[in-house]
Structure formats: structure tokens, C-alpha cells
Write a protein that holds these residues in place. Structure first.
Motif, PDB file in Angstrom:
ATOM      1  N   CYS A 136       0.855  -1.181   0.000  1.00  0.00           N
ATOM      2  CA  CYS A 136       0.000   0.000   0.000  1.00  0.00           C
ATOM      3  C   CYS A 136       0.895   1.236   0.000  1.00  0.00           C
ATOM      4  O   CYS A 136       1.743   1.396   0.881  1.00  0.00           O
ATOM      5  N   LEU A 137       0.714   2.100  -1.008  1.00  0.00           N
ATOM      6  CA  LEU A 137       1.513   3.321  -1.136  1.00  0.00           C
ATOM      7  C   LEU A 137       0.587   4.524  -1.270  1.00  0.00           C
ATOM      8  O   LEU A 137      -0.513   4.410  -1.804  1.00  0.00           O
ATOM      9  N   PRO A 138       1.043   5.706  -0.822  1.00  0.00           N
ATOM     10  CA  PRO A 138       0.220   6.917  -0.971  1.00  0.00           C
ATOM     11  C   PRO A 138      -0.094   7.199  -2.437  1.00  0.00           C
ATOM     12  O   PRO A 138       0.731   6.977  -3.319  1.00  0.00           O
ATOM     13  N   PHE A 139      -1.295   7.688  -2.677  1.00  0.00           N
ATOM     14  CA  PHE A 139      -1.750   7.980  -4.031  1.00  0.00           C
ATOM     15  C   PHE A 139      -0.885   9.029  -4.709  1.00  0.00           C
ATOM     16  O   PHE A 139      -0.636   8.965  -5.907  1.00  0.00           O
ATOM     17  N   ASP A 140      -0.381   9.999  -3.941  1.00  0.00           N
ATOM     18  CA  ASP A 140       0.357  11.120  -4.526  1.00  0.00           C
ATOM     19  C   ASP A 140       1.873  10.946  -4.505  1.00  0.00           C
ATOM     20  O   ASP A 140       2.606  11.908  -4.697  1.00  0.00           O
ATOM     21  N   ILE A 141       2.364   9.729  -4.328  1.00  0.00           N
ATOM     22  CA  ILE A 141       3.805   9.470  -4.327  1.00  0.00           C
ATOM     23  C   ILE A 141       4.352   9.706  -5.734  1.00  0.00           C
ATOM     24  O   ILE A 141       3.664   9.433  -6.731  1.00  0.00           O
ATOM     25  N   ASP A 142       5.577  10.239  -5.839  1.00  0.00           N
ATOM     26  CA  ASP A 142       6.131  10.462  -7.185  1.00  0.00           C
ATOM     27  C   ASP A 142       6.564   9.128  -7.791  1.00  0.00           C
ATOM     28  O   ASP A 142       6.783   8.150  -7.092  1.00  0.00           O
ATOM     29  N   SER A 143       6.665   9.096  -9.105  1.00  0.00           N
ATOM     30  CA  SER A 143       6.883   7.835  -9.819  1.00  0.00           C
ATOM     31  C   SER A 143       8.220   7.188  -9.471  1.00  0.00           C
ATOM     32  O   SER A 143       8.312   5.957  -9.387  1.00  0.00           O
ATOM     33  N   GLU A 144       9.264   7.973  -9.264  1.00  0.00           N
ATOM     34  CA  GLU A 144      10.572   7.403  -8.926  1.00  0.00           C
ATOM     35  C   GLU A 144      10.524   6.717  -7.563  1.00  0.00           C
ATOM     36  O   GLU A 144      11.053   5.610  -7.392  1.00  0.00           O
ATOM     37  N   ALA A 145       9.884   7.341  -6.597  1.00  0.00           N
ATOM     38  CA  ALA A 145       9.754   6.745  -5.267  1.00  0.00           C
ATOM     39  C   ALA A 145       8.862   5.505  -5.317  1.00  0.00           C
ATOM     40  O   ALA A 145       9.106   4.526  -4.595  1.00  0.00           O
ATOM     41  N   GLU A 146       7.852   5.517  -6.166  1.00  0.00           N
ATOM     42  CA  GLU A 146       6.968   4.364  -6.320  1.00  0.00           C
ATOM     43  C   GLU A 146       7.736   3.164  -6.864  1.00  0.00           C
ATOM     44  O   GLU A 146       7.622   2.058  -6.345  1.00  0.00           O
ATOM     45  N   VAL A 147       8.523   3.373  -7.909  1.00  0.00           N
ATOM     46  CA  VAL A 147       9.323   2.290  -8.491  1.00  0.00           C
ATOM     47  C   VAL A 147      10.306   1.751  -7.464  1.00  0.00           C
ATOM     48  O   VAL A 147      10.471   0.536  -7.322  1.00  0.00           O
TER      49      VAL A 147
END
Length: 73
Positions: A14-25
């Protein structure tokens, strides 16, 4: 009728909806989900849905391998 094997998610994150794409990857890779630079699964199946709180995304990754549990005697 034969029972179909049930395949549970290998990894759920589960990750925050507004996380930036680099942090998500980075988070997906740290969780053990094989993704490319765009966040697409390199193997298996990656399912993403909005959480009930509408503020998070839930990532469920299913590996290519089906693991069957043998019945206990």
C-alpha cells in the motif's frame, strides 16, 4: 466439478496515491516486485487499485509460479 487452484498475491503493498513515480518504483523494487523504470511488471502480473480510503493505491503482485499446498494427512 473440479476445484480451481487459488492463487494468492505474492506481494501486497500500500503506497500513498500522490507518491512520485521514482519513489513508487523504488518502493515496489524494495518490496521484491520486479518492475521496469516505468513501474510495469517485468514478470508475473501487477494489479493496482485505489484503497477504500481514497488516499492510497494498493499494489498486488502475482508471480508466474503457482504454489500448491499439499493436503495434510
Amino acid at each position: 466439478m473440479a476445484k480451481l487452484p487459488m492463487h494468492m498475491a505474492t506481494v501486497t503493498l500500500c503506497l500513498p496515491f500522490d507518491i512520485d513515480s521514482e519513489a513508487e518504483v523504488t518502493a515496489l523494487r524494495c518490496a521484491g516486485i520486479p518492475v521496469d523504470a516505468l513501474g510495469n511488471a517485468e514478470s508475473g502480473y501487477l494489479f493496482v487499485r485505489l484503497a477504500n480510503n481514497r488516499c492510497d493505491n494498493i499494489f498486488r503482485w502475482f508471480s508466474n509460479r503457482l504454489e500448491r499446498k499439499l493436503p495434510q494427512p
